[in-house]
Each structure stands twice: as structure tokens, then as C-alpha cells.
Design a protein around this motif. Structure first.
Motif, short mmCIF file in Angstrom:
data_model
loop_
_atom_site.label_atom_id
_atom_site.label_comp_id
_atom_site.label_asym_id
_atom_site.label_seq_id
_atom_site.Cartn_x
_atom_site.Cartn_y
_atom_site.Cartn_z
N TRP A 14 45.76 -22.14 90.00
CA TRP A 14 46.03 -21.07 90.95
C TRP A 14 45.52 -21.49 92.32
CZ3 TRP A 14 42.34 -17.78 93.37
CH2 TRP A 14 41.01 -18.06 93.04
N GLY A 15 46.02 -20.81 93.33
CA GLY A 15 45.60 -21.09 94.68
C GLY A 15 45.39 -19.81 95.46
N ASP A 16 44.40 -19.82 96.34
CA ASP A 16 44.07 -18.66 97.16
C ASP A 16 43.73 -19.19 98.54
OD1 ASP A 16 42.91 -16.54 98.52
OD2 ASP A 16 41.83 -15.82 96.77
N ASN A 17 44.63 -18.98 99.46
CA ASN A 17 44.45 -19.44 100.83
C ASN A 17 44.39 -18.24 101.76
OD1 ASN A 17 44.02 -21.96 101.79
ND2 ASN A 17 46.18 -22.48 102.10
N GLY A 18 43.45 -17.35 101.53
CA GLY A 18 43.38 -16.13 102.31
C GLY A 18 44.48 -15.17 101.90
N GLY A 19 45.50 -15.02 102.73
CA GLY A 19 46.60 -14.11 102.43
C GLY A 19 47.68 -14.69 101.55
N TRP A 20 47.51 -15.91 101.08
CA TRP A 20 48.51 -16.55 100.22
C TRP A 20 47.93 -16.72 98.83
CZ3 TRP A 20 53.11 -17.56 102.65
CH2 TRP A 20 53.09 -17.51 104.02
N LYS A 21 48.62 -16.18 97.82
CA LYS A 21 48.18 -16.30 96.43
C LYS A 21 49.29 -17.00 95.64
CE LYS A 21 44.88 -13.40 97.58
NZ LYS A 21 43.63 -13.83 98.01
N ASN A 22 48.93 -17.99 94.84
CA ASN A 22 49.92 -18.81 94.17
C ASN A 22 49.45 -19.18 92.77
OD1 ASN A 22 51.18 -19.23 96.88
ND2 ASN A 22 49.26 -20.33 97.18
N ILE A 23 50.42 -19.53 91.93
CA ILE A 23 50.08 -20.02 90.60
C ILE A 23 51.17 -20.96 90.10
CG2 ILE A 23 51.16 -18.21 89.19
CD1 ILE A 23 48.38 -18.34 87.60
N VAL A 24 50.75 -21.94 89.33
CA VAL A 24 51.66 -22.83 88.62
C VAL A 24 51.26 -22.76 87.16
CG1 VAL A 24 52.38 -25.22 88.26
CG2 VAL A 24 51.87 -24.41 90.57
N MET A 25 52.22 -22.48 86.29
CA MET A 25 51.96 -22.47 84.85
C MET A 25 52.92 -23.44 84.18
SD MET A 25 51.25 -18.53 83.82
CE MET A 25 50.63 -18.99 82.20
N THR A 38 53.15 -16.27 96.86
CA THR A 38 53.21 -14.98 97.54
C THR A 38 52.58 -15.12 98.92
OG1 THR A 38 51.07 -14.10 96.85
CG2 THR A 38 52.91 -13.82 95.31
N ASN A 39 52.87 -14.17 99.78
CA ASN A 39 52.29 -14.22 101.12
C ASN A 39 51.57 -12.92 101.46
OD1 ASN A 39 54.46 -12.54 101.41
ND2 ASN A 39 55.24 -13.47 103.27
N GLY A 40 50.86 -12.39 100.47
CA GLY A 40 50.10 -11.17 100.71
C GLY A 40 48.76 -11.22 100.01
N ALA A 41 47.80 -10.52 100.56
CA ALA A 41 46.45 -10.51 99.99
C ALA A 41 46.42 -9.94 98.58
CB ALA A 41 45.51 -9.72 100.90
N ASN A 42 47.38 -9.09 98.23
CA ASN A 42 47.47 -8.53 96.88
C ASN A 42 48.49 -9.28 96.02
OD1 ASN A 42 45.55 -6.46 97.32
ND2 ASN A 42 47.10 -5.32 98.45
N GLY A 43 48.82 -10.48 96.43
CA GLY A 43 49.86 -11.25 95.75
C GLY A 43 49.59 -11.53 94.28
#
Length: 65
Positions: A14-25, A38-43
Motif C-alpha cells: 500500500w502507499g500513502d502520500n498524503g492525499g493519495w492512497k494506493n494499493i497493489v494486490m 485514489t486522490n483523496g485523503a479518505n481513499g
């Protein structure tokens, strides 16, 4: 991380770059993968729903991330 909770085995990052939340499965047995950006803090809420819809089940990793 590796998810092995009695169901299919998934590798994830997973990745968390402030307002960007991401995941690879990755599901090695089927040679398939899922990537969600995603490009939101609640992503991560969105990511969790997308992953559940794509895999047909909830994942314990979302208790951690």
C-alpha cells in the motif's frame, strides 16, 4: 505484506502520500493483480470497497492500513 488467513493467498503493498492512497494486490495462484489509485485523503475507504468487489471478500489487511 502477505495475506494468508485461511483463504487465498495475496501479496500486497500500500502507499500513502498524503492525499493519495494506493494499493497493489497480487494473487500468485491465478497470476492476476489489482491496482487501485485514489486522490483523496479518505481513499482507503474506496480502495477497500473496490478490493472487496473484485475479490468477493473482505481482507484483514484493511484492519492495518
Amino acid at each position: 505484506g502477505i495475506e494468508e488467513d485461511g483463504g487465498p493467498r495475496y501479496l500486497w503493498q500500500w502507499g500513502d502520500n498524503g492525499g493519495w492512497k494506493n494499493i497493489v494486490m497480487v494473487h500468485p495462484e491465478s497470476r492476476s493483480a489489482l491496482v487501485v489509485f485514489t486522490n483523496g485523503a479518505n481513499g482507503m475507504r474506496v480502495v477497500e470497497r473496490v478490493v472487496k468487489a473484485a475479490t468477493g471478500r473482505g481482507h484483514a489487511l484493511f484492519l492495518w492500513v
